[in-house]
Scaffold this motif. Structure first.
Motif, PDB file in Angstrom:
ATOM      1  N   MET A   1       0.857  -1.185   0.000  1.00 19.30           N
ATOM      2  CA  MET A   1       0.000   0.000   0.000  1.00 19.30           C
ATOM      3  C   MET A   1       0.881   1.220   0.000  1.00 19.30           C
ATOM      4  N   CYS A   2       0.618   2.119  -0.939  1.00 14.36           N
ATOM      5  CA  CYS A   2       1.557   3.196  -1.147  1.00 14.36           C
ATOM      6  C   CYS A   2       0.845   4.384  -1.767  1.00 14.36           C
ATOM      7  N   GLY A   3       1.638   5.317  -2.293  1.00 11.18           N
ATOM      8  CA  GLY A   3       1.132   6.421  -3.080  1.00 11.18           C
ATOM      9  C   GLY A   3       2.045   6.623  -4.265  1.00 11.18           C
ATOM     10  N   PHE A   4       1.484   7.099  -5.385  1.00 10.80           N
ATOM     11  CA  PHE A   4       2.330   7.304  -6.555  1.00 10.80           C
ATOM     12  C   PHE A   4       1.866   8.506  -7.359  1.00 10.80           C
ATOM     13  N   VAL A   5       2.774   8.960  -8.220  1.00 10.42           N
ATOM     14  CA  VAL A   5       2.514  10.030  -9.171  1.00 10.42           C
ATOM     15  C   VAL A   5       3.085   9.587 -10.512  1.00 10.42           C
ATOM     16  N   THR A   6       2.370   9.872 -11.586  1.00 10.69           N
ATOM     17  CA  THR A   6       2.866   9.590 -12.931  1.00 10.69           C
ATOM     18  C   THR A   6       2.583  10.796 -13.812  1.00 10.69           C
ATOM     19  N   MET A   7       3.556  11.146 -14.671  1.00 13.88           N
ATOM     20  CA  MET A   7       3.399  12.228 -15.637  1.00 13.88           C
ATOM     21  C   MET A   7       3.730  11.702 -17.022  1.00 13.88           C
ATOM     22  N   PHE A   8       2.907  12.076 -17.989  1.00 11.91           N
ATOM     23  CA  PHE A   8       3.112  11.662 -19.378  1.00 11.91           C
ATOM     24  C   PHE A   8       2.900  12.888 -20.265  1.00 11.91           C
ATOM     25  N   SER A   9       3.978  13.373 -20.849  1.00 16.69           N
ATOM     26  CA  SER A   9       3.922  14.556 -21.700  1.00 16.69           C
ATOM     27  C   SER A   9       4.000  14.142 -23.168  1.00 16.69           C
ATOM     28  N   THR A  10       3.197  14.776 -23.991  1.00 18.38           N
ATOM     29  CA  THR A  10       3.179  14.425 -25.410  1.00 18.38           C
ATOM     30  C   THR A  10       4.185  15.212 -26.235  1.00 18.38           C
ATOM     31  N   ASP A  11       4.790  16.245 -25.644  1.00 21.38           N
ATOM     32  CA  ASP A  11       5.659  17.066 -26.473  1.00 21.38           C
ATOM     33  C   ASP A  11       6.943  17.560 -25.810  1.00 21.38           C
ATOM     34  N   ALA A  12       7.017  17.588 -24.491  1.00 19.31           N
ATOM     35  CA  ALA A  12       8.197  18.154 -23.823  1.00 19.31           C
ATOM     36  C   ALA A  12       8.547  17.301 -22.614  1.00 19.31           C
ATOM     37  N   PRO A  13       9.784  17.375 -22.135  1.00 18.38           N
ATOM     38  CA  PRO A  13      10.151  16.618 -20.934  1.00 18.38           C
ATOM     39  C   PRO A  13       9.307  17.037 -19.731  1.00 18.38           C
ATOM     40  N   VAL A  14       9.012  16.074 -18.879  1.00 21.16           N
ATOM     41  CA  VAL A  14       8.299  16.373 -17.643  1.00 21.16           C
ATOM     42  C   VAL A  14       9.276  17.026 -16.663  1.00 21.16           C
ATOM     43  N   SER A  15       8.717  17.741 -15.708  1.00 22.32           N
ATOM     44  CA  SER A  15       9.545  18.393 -14.695  1.00 22.32           C
ATOM     45  C   SER A  15       9.871  17.397 -13.585  1.00 22.32           C
ATOM     46  N   VAL A  16      11.141  17.064 -13.461  1.00 25.28           N
ATOM     47  CA  VAL A  16      11.561  16.140 -12.411  1.00 25.28           C
ATOM     48  C   VAL A  16      11.323  16.757 -11.042  1.00 25.28           C
ATOM     49  N   GLU A  17      11.546  18.052 -10.927  1.00 21.14           N
ATOM     50  CA  GLU A  17      11.321  18.716  -9.650  1.00 21.14           C
ATOM     51  C   GLU A  17       9.842  18.671  -9.270  1.00 21.14           C
ATOM     52  N   ALA A  18       8.955  18.889 -10.245  1.00 22.38           N
ATOM     53  CA  ALA A  18       7.520  18.803  -9.965  1.00 22.38           C
ATOM     54  C   ALA A  18       7.133  17.385  -9.569  1.00 22.38           C
ATOM     55  N   LEU A  19       7.751  16.395 -10.206  1.00 19.26           N
ATOM     56  CA  LEU A  19       7.481  15.002  -9.875  1.00 19.26           C
ATOM     57  C   LEU A  19       7.865  14.718  -8.428  1.00 19.26           C
ATOM     58  N   ARG A  20       9.042  15.169  -8.035  1.00 17.06           N
ATOM     59  CA  ARG A  20       9.505  14.934  -6.666  1.00 17.06           C
ATOM     60  C   ARG A  20       8.675  15.717  -5.650  1.00 17.06           C
ATOM     61  N   ARG A  21       8.346  16.944  -6.007  1.00 21.67           N
ATOM     62  CA  ARG A  21       7.536  17.770  -5.104  1.00 21.67           C
ATOM     63  C   ARG A  21       6.158  17.147  -4.905  1.00 21.67           C
ATOM     64  N   SER A  22       5.620  16.617  -5.968  1.00 24.64           N
ATOM     65  CA  SER A  22       4.292  16.012  -5.918  1.00 24.64           C
ATOM     66  C   SER A  22       4.276  14.774  -5.035  1.00 24.64           C
ATOM     67  N   VAL A  23       5.256  13.889  -5.212  1.00 29.16           N
ATOM     68  CA  VAL A  23       5.240  12.643  -4.442  1.00 29.16           C
ATOM     69  C   VAL A  23       5.537  12.890  -2.969  1.00 29.16           C
ATOM     70  N   ARG A  24       6.227  13.992  -2.670  1.00 31.38           N
ATOM     71  CA  ARG A  24       6.482  14.303  -1.259  1.00 31.38           C
ATOM     72  C   ARG A  24       5.186  14.567  -0.500  1.00 31.38           C
ATOM     73  N   THR A  25       4.157  15.053  -1.190  1.00 29.82           N
ATOM     74  CA  THR A  25       2.875  15.290  -0.514  1.00 29.82           C
ATOM     75  C   THR A  25       2.189  13.985  -0.126  1.00 29.82           C
ATOM     76  N   LEU A  26       2.679  12.857  -0.640  1.00 26.48           N
ATOM     77  CA  LEU A  26       2.094  11.544  -0.346  1.00 26.48           C
ATOM     78  C   LEU A  26       2.925  10.771   0.668  1.00 26.48           C
ATOM     79  N   HIS A  27       3.763  11.462   1.400  1.00 27.69           N
ATOM     80  CA  HIS A  27       4.625  10.798   2.385  1.00 27.69           C
ATOM     81  C   HIS A  27       3.804   9.987   3.384  1.00 27.69           C
ATOM     82  N   HIS A  28       2.619  10.485   3.744  1.00 29.76           N
ATOM     83  CA  HIS A  28       1.785   9.757   4.712  1.00 29.76           C
ATOM     84  C   HIS A  28       1.344   8.401   4.163  1.00 29.76           C
ATOM     85  N   ARG A  29       1.257   8.274   2.843  1.00 32.19           N
ATOM     86  CA  ARG A  29       0.868   6.995   2.247  1.00 32.19           C
ATOM     87  C   ARG A  29       2.044   6.024   2.183  1.00 32.19           C
ATOM     88  N   GLY A  30       3.252   6.567   2.144  1.00 29.63           N
ATOM     89  CA  GLY A  30       4.416   5.703   1.998  1.00 29.63           C
ATOM     90  C   GLY A  30       5.635   6.283   2.663  1.00 29.63           C
TER      91      GLY A  30
END
Length: 646
Positions: A1-30
């Protein structure tokens, strides 16, 4: 049991910082680990916050297959995975971990999206298929685990909770139409209260490529036809058997569902109330374990809402270690805002906050996994509204006097359900669309029309005008595939509608996943094992309700594990006392009287002030309960407004 975030961009690289910032909000899940993976072209990113339960050492995610063409992040559990793993290995698949999650990669290699038919459990996941440049995401059959998504500027975002989407860059804005639905106490399976943020509905998967995004159903709960000969001629059902046959079969399925959910590499406890469902789970779990099971109970002040003594008696019967946590109304007030932040939706009772506190206590005790009793009322007609539907619409030939007597007894025994049994108050036209499809209106929907009366009277004129002409009940039915529904027994129609709407959006949220995972607790509901549920759905309706006895067949199946008190006890809801006093009263006043609250455009705040000043319409429990519920609804909306900067 956990929490996750996924990003899929059709034209440009995803923001790694946004990915990390987003998953940090799910610390309570994992809280046990955090990792991310980004594709070589930068256009796909996955991040995972782990709660380690199975394979404590090698199960970190994202996980890749042998040639790293597939990557997954998973929240939840796949049961019976050891058998499937052995079969996959025999067919040449090589595994990197001992995790149950990894079977998904190899089942997908063989079956593509059809692998969902092989998965048993509660789950949400994202799988990136590099060869086909496709993102495959799915949610379990009942919606036990959440899965949200949004598309912004060419990027598709998916996450276990909405707050993670906001942190990733999805704008936080109200969806007025969805709020309107929620204030009428009905909600669509695919929407949230936030603009542009959607849910993958239960029993559906999402398939996205650069060119297209689809939401596809893969499972639904099937009920027998109201005409037994129709199903029998089509090969869908067997002739009626003796009651004992169904009881024995159901008991065997219940034991199997519990046995599978006791599998963990950490201790497993049980959430215990005084109700049939959790007591049955404790009894079965105790019979399968050589060591005592830990049972956790939350208790309120003495009175009709305190089930502590009944739970303690059941724990003694099962030889369990009993842990009782007393919760005062003041403590509910203190934790209210935090619980609402985790729920991400409106609440109307303190029971969500109580579950939030219980999960915190259980985590403090060192537990990560508990069995929970959700699902029984939805499968076996446990709520009084289902029993009313059964009584009024599923008992042909019963004389009117007997029916009226039983209906009166049902209402008298369930006064604590607030508006249950009261006449609808929104007018016939509001529910006419449902009656035209089904031939009647389920009692729980009629109850909702009454329960939402007070809050509707506080709406701002502009908000009402904006949504003038919208019928929330018609909109609800329009979004559901109800093609076969009218051919089913009325009580089964009612349960199916509940399972599609209120159950995943409310009960499995604020009495399930969110309040458990707020404190890193994995809740496992054996009664929502899909094979058990499919068996229950096909049972004759009179095995679910026998006279005024709800959940009759489950009650008999669980009889060997129960105390006499629980076996003979009628269904009681898990509710916190609906009284506005002490710090809860002050909390409501403090929130609703602030200038910040006045920015919430749904309400006419002069009407709200008058409502707060006047108090309940009278001294009856129903009036006090409705006043309390309305105050809690408004306060929870204001908390969301402030916490999410809406």
């Amino acid at each position: 049991m956990c929490g996750f975030v996924t990003m899929f961009s059709t034209d440009a690289p995803v923001s790694v910082e946004a990915l990390r910032r987003s998953v940090r909000t799910l610390h309570h899940r994992g809280p046990d680990g955090r990792r991310e993976w980004v594709a070589k072209n930068g256009q796909v990113g996955m991040a995972h916050a782990r709660l380690s339960i199975i394979d404590l050492t090698t199960g970190d995610q994202p996980i890749a297959n042998e040639d790293e063409a597939l990557h997954i992040v998973v929240n939840g559990e796949f049961y019976d995975f050891e058998r499937q793993r052995a079969e996959l290995q025999a067919r040449g698949h090589r595994f990197r971990t001992q995790s149950d999650s990894e079977i998904l990669l190899h089942l997908y290699e063989e079956r593509g999206t059809h692998c969902l038919a092989q998965l048993r459990g509660e789950f949400a996941f994202c799988l990136w298929d590099e060869r086909n440049r496709a993102l495959f995401a799915a949610r379990d059959r009942f919606g036990i685990k959440p899965l949200f998504y949004a598309r912004v500027h060419g990027t598709l975002y998916l996450a276990s909770e909405i707050k993670a989407l906001f942190e990733a860059g999805v704008p936080a804005q109200w969806d007025d139409e969805s709020v309107h639905q929620e204030l009428h106490l009905v909600s669509d399976a695919d929407r949230t209260m936030f603009r542009g943020v959607y849910q993958v509905p239960p029993g559906h998967f999402l398939l996205a490529t650069r060119y297209n995004t689809q939401i596809v159903p893969y499972w639904d709960l099937k009920y027998p036809s109201a005409d037994p000969s129709a199903d029998h001629s089509a090969g869908h059902s067997a002739p009626r058997r003796e009651d004992a046959h169904y009881v024995t079969q159901l008991r065997q399925s219940l034991v199997e569902a519990v046995r599978l959910r006791l599998r963990a590499d950490v201790p497993v406890g049980v959430y215990l109330s005084g109700g049939l469902d959790s007591c049955a789970l404790l009894g079965v779990a105790a019979s399968l374990r050589s060591e005592p099971v830990d049972a956790f109970t939350i208790a309120f002040e003495k009175g009709p809402y305190d089930e502590g003594p009944i739970a303690e008696e059941m724990a003694a019967r099962a030889g369990a270690r009993f842990h009782r946590f007393d919760v005062s109304e003041d403590l509910l007030a203190d934790r209210f805002a935090d619980a609402v932040w985790h729920c991400e939706t409106i609440i109307a009772n303190g029971n969500a906050v109580a579950k939030f506190i219980l999960s915190e206590k259980v985590r403090d005790y060192g537990f990560k996994v508990v069995l929970t009793g959700e699902g029984s009322d939805e499968l076996f007609a446990g709520y009084p509204s289902f029993r009313q539907d059964m009584l009024l619409h599923n008992t042909p030939g019963e004389d009117a006097a007997t029916k009226a007597e039983r209906l009166a007894a049902l209402h008298a025994a369930n006064r604590h359900y607030g508006s249950f049994g009261a006449p609808p108050t929104v007018g016939v036209e509001a529910t006419a669309s449902i009656e035209r499809v089904l031939g009647y209106v389920p009692a729980w929907l009629l109850s909702f029309t009454t329960s939402s009366t007070t809050v509707r009277g506080l709406l701002a004129a502009n908000f009402v005008s904006e949504l003038a002409g919208r019928n929330p009940y018609a909109m609800l039915l329009n979004r559901l595939d109800a093609r076969d529904l009218a051919t089913r027994e009325p009580v089964n129609q009612s349960m199916w509608l509940w399972l599609k709407t209120a159950f995943p959006n409310r009960l499995l949220n604020y009495l399930g996943d969110r309040m458990e995972m707020a404190h890193s607790i994995e809740g496992r509901p054996p009664l929502l094992d899909h094979l058990f549920a499919e068996q229950a759905a096909m049972l004759p309706a009179d095995l679910k309700v026998r006279g005024n006895v709800e959940k009759y067949v489950l009650r008999e199946a669980a009889r060997p594990y129960l105390t006499d008190t629980v076996y003979r006890r009628q269904k009681h809801p898990f509710l916190a006392p609906p009284e506005l006093k002490g710090r809860m009263r002050q909390r409501v006043q403090d929130v609703l009287r602030t200038p910040k609250a006045r920015t919430l455009h749904f309400f006419d705040w002069k009407k709200v002030d008058a409502f707060l000043d006047a108090g309940p319409a009278d001294a009856s429990p129903t009036a006090r309960g409705r006043y309390f519920a309305t105050c809690i609804q408004l306060t929870s909306l204001c908390v969301l407004q402030e916490r999410y900067g809406l």
